[in-house]
Design an enzyme around this catalytic site. Structure first.
Site, PDB file in Angstrom:
ATOM      1  N   ARG A 153       0.836  -1.220   0.000  1.00 36.39           N
ATOM      2  CA  ARG A 153       0.000   0.000   0.000  1.00 36.39           C
ATOM      3  C   ARG A 153       0.865   1.262   0.000  1.00 36.39           C
ATOM      4  O   ARG A 153       0.498   2.266   0.596  1.00 36.39           O
ATOM      5  CB  ARG A 153      -0.928   0.025   1.224  1.00 36.39           C
ATOM      6  CG  ARG A 153      -1.903  -1.127   1.311  1.00 36.39           C
ATOM      7  CD  ARG A 153      -2.953  -1.073   0.217  1.00 36.39           C
ATOM      8  NE  ARG A 153      -4.009  -2.064   0.430  1.00 36.39           N
ATOM      9  CZ  ARG A 153      -4.021  -3.276  -0.107  1.00 36.39           C
ATOM     10  NH1 ARG A 153      -3.025  -3.676  -0.888  1.00 36.39           N
ATOM     11  NH2 ARG A 153      -5.035  -4.107   0.111  1.00 36.39           N
ATOM     12  N   SER A 181     -11.399  -0.985   2.443  1.00 35.86           N
ATOM     13  CA  SER A 181     -10.816  -1.242   3.765  1.00 35.86           C
ATOM     14  C   SER A 181     -10.437   0.074   4.434  1.00 35.86           C
ATOM     15  O   SER A 181      -9.711   0.875   3.838  1.00 35.86           O
ATOM     16  CB  SER A 181      -9.543  -2.065   3.642  1.00 35.86           C
ATOM     17  OG  SER A 181      -9.818  -3.248   2.958  1.00 35.86           O
ATOM     18  N   GLU A 191      -6.288   3.255   6.047  1.00 32.88           N
ATOM     19  CA  GLU A 191      -5.898   3.156   4.640  1.00 32.88           C
ATOM     20  C   GLU A 191      -6.327   4.376   3.807  1.00 32.88           C
ATOM     21  O   GLU A 191      -5.517   4.930   3.071  1.00 32.88           O
ATOM     22  CB  GLU A 191      -6.458   1.865   4.030  1.00 32.88           C
ATOM     23  CG  GLU A 191      -5.934   1.637   2.637  1.00 32.88           C
ATOM     24  CD  GLU A 191      -6.233   0.258   2.090  1.00 32.88           C
ATOM     25  OE1 GLU A 191      -6.008  -0.744   2.798  1.00 32.88           O
ATOM     26  OE2 GLU A 191      -6.697   0.201   0.941  1.00 32.88           O
TER      27      GLU A 191
HETATM   28  C1  FAD Z   1     -15.383  -1.189  -2.260  1.00 35.97           C
HETATM   29  C2  FAD Z   1     -13.928  -0.829  -2.332  1.00 35.97           C
HETATM   30  C3  FAD Z   1     -12.981  -1.827  -2.438  1.00 35.97           C
HETATM   31  C4  FAD Z   1     -11.621  -1.531  -2.495  1.00 35.97           C
HETATM   32  N1  FAD Z   1     -10.729  -2.551  -2.603  1.00 35.97           N
HETATM   33  C5  FAD Z   1      -9.396  -2.278  -2.654  1.00 35.97           C
HETATM   34  C6  FAD Z   1      -8.433  -3.353  -2.746  1.00 35.97           C
HETATM   35  O1  FAD Z   1      -8.790  -4.533  -2.783  1.00 35.97           O
HETATM   36  N2  FAD Z   1      -7.132  -3.027  -2.786  1.00 35.97           N
HETATM   37  C7  FAD Z   1      -6.687  -1.728  -2.763  1.00 35.97           C
HETATM   38  O2  FAD Z   1      -5.477  -1.528  -2.814  1.00 35.97           O
HETATM   39  N3  FAD Z   1      -7.568  -0.706  -2.681  1.00 35.97           N
HETATM   40  C8  FAD Z   1      -8.898  -0.939  -2.632  1.00 35.97           C
HETATM   41  N4  FAD Z   1      -9.802   0.092  -2.520  1.00 35.97           N
HETATM   42  C9  FAD Z   1      -9.305   1.483  -2.434  1.00 35.97           C
HETATM   43  C10 FAD Z   1      -9.366   2.264  -3.765  1.00 35.97           C
HETATM   44  O3  FAD Z   1     -10.340   1.772  -4.638  1.00 35.97           O
HETATM   45  C11 FAD Z   1      -8.034   2.262  -4.490  1.00 35.97           C
HETATM   46  O4  FAD Z   1      -7.021   2.778  -3.655  1.00 35.97           O
HETATM   47  C12 FAD Z   1      -8.090   3.088  -5.788  1.00 35.97           C
HETATM   48  O5  FAD Z   1      -6.927   2.903  -6.536  1.00 35.97           O
HETATM   49  C13 FAD Z   1      -8.307   4.581  -5.545  1.00 35.97           C
HETATM   50  O6  FAD Z   1      -8.577   5.172  -6.792  1.00 35.97           O
HETATM   51  P1  FAD Z   1      -9.288   6.563  -6.915  1.00 35.97           P
HETATM   52  O7  FAD Z   1      -9.184   6.986  -8.354  1.00 35.97           O
HETATM   53  O8  FAD Z   1     -10.665   6.495  -6.383  1.00 35.97           O
HETATM   54  O9  FAD Z   1      -8.359   7.493  -6.031  1.00 35.97           O
HETATM   55  P2  FAD Z   1      -8.772   8.701  -5.073  1.00 35.97           P
HETATM   56  O10 FAD Z   1      -9.523   8.164  -3.895  1.00 35.97           O
HETATM   57  O11 FAD Z   1      -9.414   9.785  -5.837  1.00 35.97           O
HETATM   58  O12 FAD Z   1      -7.343   9.194  -4.601  1.00 35.97           O
HETATM   59  C14 FAD Z   1      -6.542   8.362  -3.802  1.00 35.97           C
HETATM   60  C15 FAD Z   1      -5.123   8.936  -3.759  1.00 35.97           C
HETATM   61  O13 FAD Z   1      -4.543   8.904  -5.065  1.00 35.97           O
HETATM   62  C16 FAD Z   1      -4.178  10.237  -5.479  1.00 35.97           C
HETATM   63  N5  FAD Z   1      -4.443  10.320  -6.931  1.00 35.97           N
HETATM   64  C17 FAD Z   1      -5.565   9.936  -7.578  1.00 35.97           C
HETATM   65  N6  FAD Z   1      -5.420  10.093  -8.895  1.00 35.97           N
HETATM   66  C18 FAD Z   1      -4.170  10.620  -9.086  1.00 35.97           C
HETATM   67  C19 FAD Z   1      -3.408  11.027 -10.233  1.00 35.97           C
HETATM   68  N7  FAD Z   1      -3.890  10.915 -11.484  1.00 35.97           N
HETATM   69  N8  FAD Z   1      -2.169  11.537 -10.025  1.00 35.97           N
HETATM   70  C20 FAD Z   1      -1.649  11.652  -8.782  1.00 35.97           C
HETATM   71  N9  FAD Z   1      -2.312  11.269  -7.672  1.00 35.97           N
HETATM   72  C21 FAD Z   1      -3.547  10.760  -7.825  1.00 35.97           C
HETATM   73  C22 FAD Z   1      -5.029  11.165  -4.642  1.00 35.97           C
HETATM   74  O14 FAD Z   1      -4.409  12.445  -4.523  1.00 35.97           O
HETATM   75  C23 FAD Z   1      -5.075  10.414  -3.325  1.00 35.97           C
HETATM   76  O15 FAD Z   1      -3.874  10.630  -2.647  1.00 35.97           O
HETATM   77  C24 FAD Z   1     -11.180  -0.171  -2.456  1.00 35.97           C
HETATM   78  C25 FAD Z   1     -12.138   0.857  -2.346  1.00 35.97           C
HETATM   79  C26 FAD Z   1     -13.498   0.533  -2.289  1.00 35.97           C
HETATM   80  C27 FAD Z   1     -14.505   1.640  -2.178  1.00 35.97           C
END
Ligand code: FAD
Length: 351
Positions: free
Chosen positions: A165, A238, A345
């Site tokens: 992570r 999580s 997380e």
């Molecule tokens: C139901 C559910 C299940 C999940 N399961 C998992 C899992 O199994 N494993 C896991 O690792 N995660 C999991 N996650 C967490 C999440 O989905 C991931 O971390 C995902 O990659 C976040 O993507 P996002 O675009 O929504 O990021 P955001 O929530 O919008 O941002 C997260 C972080 O990334 C940064 N960021 C986003 N886009 C960019 C970019 N283009 N450039 C620079 N920084 C950026 C943001 O500034 C922030 O720091 C889960 C979430 C949910 C809701």
């Protein structure tokens, strides 16, 4: 590029929680990014880069700065051999659609990461992982925009500092880059990664196809992780990371659990612990369960019963304070009863 004001962030997050962004813009290329960071510099604003909002908790007061939402699109095969394909994907592409695309084309490597919400760019930020696979294992390079020098750079996988992570994007170089695209190295002739117990049990020695693995991951996940849709209660996956312990810390934990909950729980701990890169990992869900916290609530926030790692916006009206109060209660109770310090997380924004 338009810059809006006082945009409520709740609808840009899967938790459906959070106050307004003082300024908000949408970027699709480096020229937009340049304008956004210049605007922030002139006005002395903090910036936050937003993807799909599935790994953040925004405070009820919102974010007193500029939120930059990345929405660029495009999937391109850069090169192909008999064995591999280099696939370049723009950050704004929905991650699960990318997994579906790879599986449909018979390219191996990201199928175990099926059904994770969010955008492709964010995959590199916390080195998304699930079911025995991590994004960093198949990531070839990342194209980034440096907010200070305004340069576009290509970073190799090795320079991204991937761990559990973890990457440079959420640690040493946090906030420095916008990730614009990611190139994945996918295999054409490979086999299923069934390292994870649930998948191994499901296929019982058989060699499943890519489509079978994706389907299995989706079904297993659906029982535990409420994939955010309109009908499903808001959450950010999580809320707690799985603790990583040294051998000595693990022995301490075993002793504490035996004293607090008896030998049976200690034996269970032994079955549940798993090893990863030579480290001992403990499922945080198990610690939450034995501490009797599965039914805990705080205001509109509750622990998800099928997977206690997840905190849900149970009544659709939970505040960020409800979520944090609940998370702190869990952390305190687990600390007191097991000596383990749980880490959150999702990233906390505007606190
Ligand atoms: C139901 C559910 C299940 C999940 N399961 C998992 C899992 O199994 N494993 C896991 O690792 N995660 C999991 N996650 C967490 C999440 O989905 C991931 O971390 C995902 O990659 C976040 O993507 P996002 O675009 O929504 O990021 P955001 O929530 O919008 O941002 C997260 C972080 O990334 C940064 N960021 C986003 N886009 C960019 C970019 N283009 N450039 C620079 N920084 C950026 C943001 O500034 C922030 O720091 C889960 C979430 C949910 C809701």
């Amino acid at each position: 590029m338009k810059i809006d004001q006082d945009i409520i962030l709740a609808s840009y997050t899967t938790f459906k929680i959070g106050g307004p962004a003082r300024f908000f813009c949408v970027v699709k290329d480096q020229f937009d990014a340049l304008q956004a960071f210049e605007f922030a510099r002139e006005k002395h604003l903090k910036t936050f880069v937003l993807g799909g909002g599935s790994n953040i908790l925004v405070s009820d007061e919102g974010f007193d700065g500029l939120v930059i939402r990345v929405v660029n699109k495009g999937i391109e095969v850069l090169s192909e051999s008999d064995d591999n394909v280099l696939l370049k994907v723009a950050s704004g592409e929905v991650w699960d659609e990318v997994v579906k695309f790879a599986v449909t084309n018979n390219w191996w490597g990201i199928e175990n990461l099926s059904h994770i919400p969010g955008s492709t760019g964010a995959i590199a930020v916390q080195n998304v992982g699930a079911y025995g696979q991590e994004a960093g294992n198949v990531l070839e390079a990342v194209t980034v925009f440096n907010k200070d020098t305004h340069q576009i750079l290509s970073l190799s996988s090795d320079s991204c500092g991937f761990g559990y992570r973890k990457s440079i994007f959420n640690s040493s170089e946090k906030g420095k880059y916008i990730i614009f695209d990611i190139t994945f190295n996918l295999a054409k002739n490979s086999h299923a990664n069934l390292e994870y117990r649930d998948l191994k049990t499901r296929f019982g020695g058989k060699n499943p196809s890519l489509a079978d693995v994706r389907q299995a991951v989706i079904e297993i996940r659906n029982k535990k992780f409420p994939f955010p849709t309109e009908a499903i209660k808001g959450n950010a996956g999580s809320f707690f990371k799985n603790p990583v312990l040294t051998a000595d810390e693990y022995l301490d934990l075993q002793t504490k659990i035996t004293v607090e909950f008896g030998q049976f729980s200690s034996d269970e701990l032994g079955k549940k612990k798993f090893s990863d890169n030579g480290q001992i990992k403990i499922p945080a869900a198990f610690l939450i369960e034995i501490c009797g916290l599965k039914n805990l609530q705080s205001g509109g926030a509750a622990i998800n019963k099928n997977q206690p790692l997840v905190i849900i916006n149970a009544d659709g009206k939970a505040t960020a304070k409800d979520v944090l109060d609940l998370a702190e209660k869990v952390r305190q109770s687990v600390r007191e009863k097991t000596g383990v310090e749980l880490k959150f997380e999702p990233e906390l924004i505007g606190f």
